[in-house]
Design an enzyme around this catalytic site. Structure first.
Site, PDB file in Angstrom:
ATOM      1  N   ARG A  68       0.824  -1.208   0.000  1.00 35.30           N
ATOM      2  CA  ARG A  68       0.000   0.000   0.000  1.00 35.30           C
ATOM      3  C   ARG A  68       0.860   1.260   0.000  1.00 35.30           C
ATOM      4  O   ARG A  68       0.363   2.351   0.294  1.00 35.30           O
ATOM      5  CB  ARG A  68      -0.933   0.005   1.213  1.00 35.30           C
ATOM      6  CG  ARG A  68      -1.872  -1.188   1.294  1.00 35.30           C
ATOM      7  CD  ARG A  68      -2.879  -1.012   2.413  1.00 35.30           C
ATOM      8  NE  ARG A  68      -3.627  -2.243   2.659  1.00 35.30           N
ATOM      9  CZ  ARG A  68      -4.620  -2.336   3.556  1.00 35.30           C
ATOM     10  NH1 ARG A  68      -4.965  -1.269   4.274  1.00 35.30           N
ATOM     11  NH2 ARG A  68      -5.251  -3.482   3.737  1.00 35.30           N
ATOM     12  N   TYR A 101      15.397  -3.833  -1.169  1.00 32.79           N
ATOM     13  CA  TYR A 101      15.946  -2.488  -1.017  1.00 32.79           C
ATOM     14  C   TYR A 101      16.624  -1.911  -2.246  1.00 32.79           C
ATOM     15  O   TYR A 101      16.954  -0.723  -2.253  1.00 32.79           O
ATOM     16  CB  TYR A 101      16.881  -2.465   0.194  1.00 32.79           C
ATOM     17  CG  TYR A 101      16.107  -2.642   1.478  1.00 32.79           C
ATOM     18  CD1 TYR A 101      15.400  -1.582   2.036  1.00 32.79           C
ATOM     19  CD2 TYR A 101      16.034  -3.884   2.109  1.00 32.79           C
ATOM     20  CE1 TYR A 101      14.664  -1.737   3.194  1.00 32.79           C
ATOM     21  CE2 TYR A 101      15.297  -4.052   3.277  1.00 32.79           C
ATOM     22  CZ  TYR A 101      14.609  -2.980   3.808  1.00 32.79           C
ATOM     23  OH  TYR A 101      13.864  -3.138   4.949  1.00 32.79           O
ATOM     24  N   PHE A 127      22.537  -4.515  12.637  1.00 32.93           N
ATOM     25  CA  PHE A 127      21.842  -3.452  13.357  1.00 32.93           C
ATOM     26  C   PHE A 127      20.456  -3.235  12.765  1.00 32.93           C
ATOM     27  O   PHE A 127      20.145  -3.745  11.709  1.00 32.93           O
ATOM     28  CB  PHE A 127      22.641  -2.148  13.339  1.00 32.93           C
ATOM     29  CG  PHE A 127      23.022  -1.633  11.969  1.00 32.93           C
ATOM     30  CD1 PHE A 127      22.108  -0.910  11.212  1.00 32.93           C
ATOM     31  CD2 PHE A 127      24.264  -1.912  11.428  1.00 32.93           C
ATOM     32  CE1 PHE A 127      22.457  -0.454   9.935  1.00 32.93           C
ATOM     33  CE2 PHE A 127      24.630  -1.456  10.165  1.00 32.93           C
ATOM     34  CZ  PHE A 127      23.717  -0.726   9.419  1.00 32.93           C
TER      35      PHE A 127
END
Length: 406
Positions: free
Chosen positions: A89, A121, A406
């Site tokens: 969305r 990504y 991380f």
């Protein structure tokens, strides 16, 4: 996107962390949730709300990331989740745009992350810039050929480790692109031992120091898993972090881990690609080695990032960059290198080489070669040999490595 996106408060942190646990299929103890809140940066922790319901999270750590020959402020993207009911969305895209905008406002020339899924990504301009080795060996086949270590090992508690490890870590990683310049908070985070870490039968973290002539030369943080294949021991060691200052320390620390009584297997994930263990084993074929990507980078300020690292070559080259997610970054940049330093500016000229922002980001730390991108069709050169010229400028002798997630 018809939702509210804002920074979360300290009171909302338990719900923020609970969504993390839901999406990553984890279950944390209250103590770990509170520790995570203390190490998070709430002014950079974003929640997306559908009415009163929290449906997505993301955050940033303000990092100092070591780059070739130096260190640069970097937005460490983390805590990224979207509830399964709200996927596809535009929620993640909106959060990523906000976080990268904030990074630029704070003059951070790049962002970095560890990707739970490698397919996500690239669309936001991140490229895999550092790779790791995952090692496993049965101790019965782990004889070392290195000379006997000149120092000695001793086990210490976490408090003692906290006072001794940082100086050696800084010395040994100063020239290692991809490592973090750890603050006191980040050392607390690194040494924190949560219940999640020793679930499944793993012990709490143990800390072994290798000392020589009264000085610390190496250390390892590790866990032990107790098991017996009746009537024989089948215990395992898992290395969390290992730092060694020189070949003698390599033999000292690895020699200790491989010789722990009743241990039959040692595994070490997230090791650098130039891990020396294989070269000091009498039977190196016994070492099972796997590799994969780890740290992903995203350049936000191309001139700032390229001028912020050091170089070993000399020359000039024009780099064409495409950037669909942040079109203002796209353009042609001229990189001029001399005396170990680089200067970079946007120019109105034809590029010598062309790639995407994710391609340039992958190249930035010097571990991924432009020749590899050229072979994969992810980089184009105007004349034969231009990709090799870029390789000669960007290459760095120490492979990039980020030893912590991380």
């Amino acid at each position: 996107m018809d939702y509210q996106m804002r920074n979360v408060t300290a009171e909302e942190w338990p719900a923020f962390h609970a969504l993390m646990e839901e999406v990553f299929v984890e279950e944390a103890e209250p103590e770990h949730v509170e520790f995570a809140r203390r190490t998070a940066e709430l002014d950079r922790s974003v929640g997306v709300f559908d009415g009163p319901q929290l449906v997505a999270t993301a955050g940033i750590y303000s990092l100092g990331l070591r780059v070739p020959g130096g260190s640069l402020p970097t937005a460490g993207v983390t805590w990224v989740t979207v509830r399964s009911t709200h996927r596809r969305r535009g929620v993640l895209t909106a959060m990523m745009a906000r976080m990268l905008d904030q990074a630029r406002e704070r003059e951070e020339p790049m962002a970095a992350l560890w990707a739970a899924e490698s397919v996500i990504y690239g669309r936001y301009g991140f490229g895999a810039a550092a790779y790791m080795s995952n090692l496993e060996i049965e101790t019965g086949h782990a004889r070392l050929t290195a000379p006997a270590p000149r120092g000695t090992c001793r086990l210490v508690d976490a408090g003692t480790a906290a006072g001794l490890l940082p100086a050696l870590y800084d010395r040994c990683t100063a020239d290692r692109p991809g490592t973090l310049a750890r603050s006191e908070v980040w050392w607390e985070r690194r040494l924190h031992d949560s219940a999640l870490g020793h679930a499944g039968g793993w012990s709490k973290r143990r800390h072994v120091l290798y000392e020589r002539d009264g000085e610390l030369a190496g250390y390892a943080i590790f866990r032990v898993h107790g098991d017996w294949a009746d009537p024989f021991p089948a215990n395992r060691v898992r290395v969390v972090e290992l730092i060694a200052a020189d070949p003698d320390a390599v033999a000292g620390v690895w020699g200790y881990l491989l010789a722990i009584d009743l241990v039959t297997k040692v595994e070490a994930n997230i090791r650098p690609l130039d891990e020396p263990l294989q070269l000091v084993l009498a039977d190196p074929r016994r070492l099972r080695v796997g590799d994969g990507e780890e740290l992903w980078l995203r350049l936000l300020d191309v001139p700032g990032a390229l001028a912020g690292r050091r170089y070993r070559g000399a020359g000039a080259i024009r780099i064409g960059v495409e950037d669909a997610f942040r079109p203002e970054v796209a353009g042609v940049y001229e990189l001029e290198v001399a005396g170990g330093g680089g200067a970079c500016r946007r120019v109105d000229a034809e590029p010598d080489v062309s790639t995407s922002i994710e391609g340039l980001s992958a190249l930035y730390l010097g571990s991924v070669s432009p020749l590899r991108l050229l072979a994969a069709g992810r980089l184009a050169e105007r004349r034969a040999g231009d990709a090799l010229r870029l390789h000669d400028l960007l290459a760095w002798p120490v492979p990039a490595w980020c030893p912590e997630i991380f």
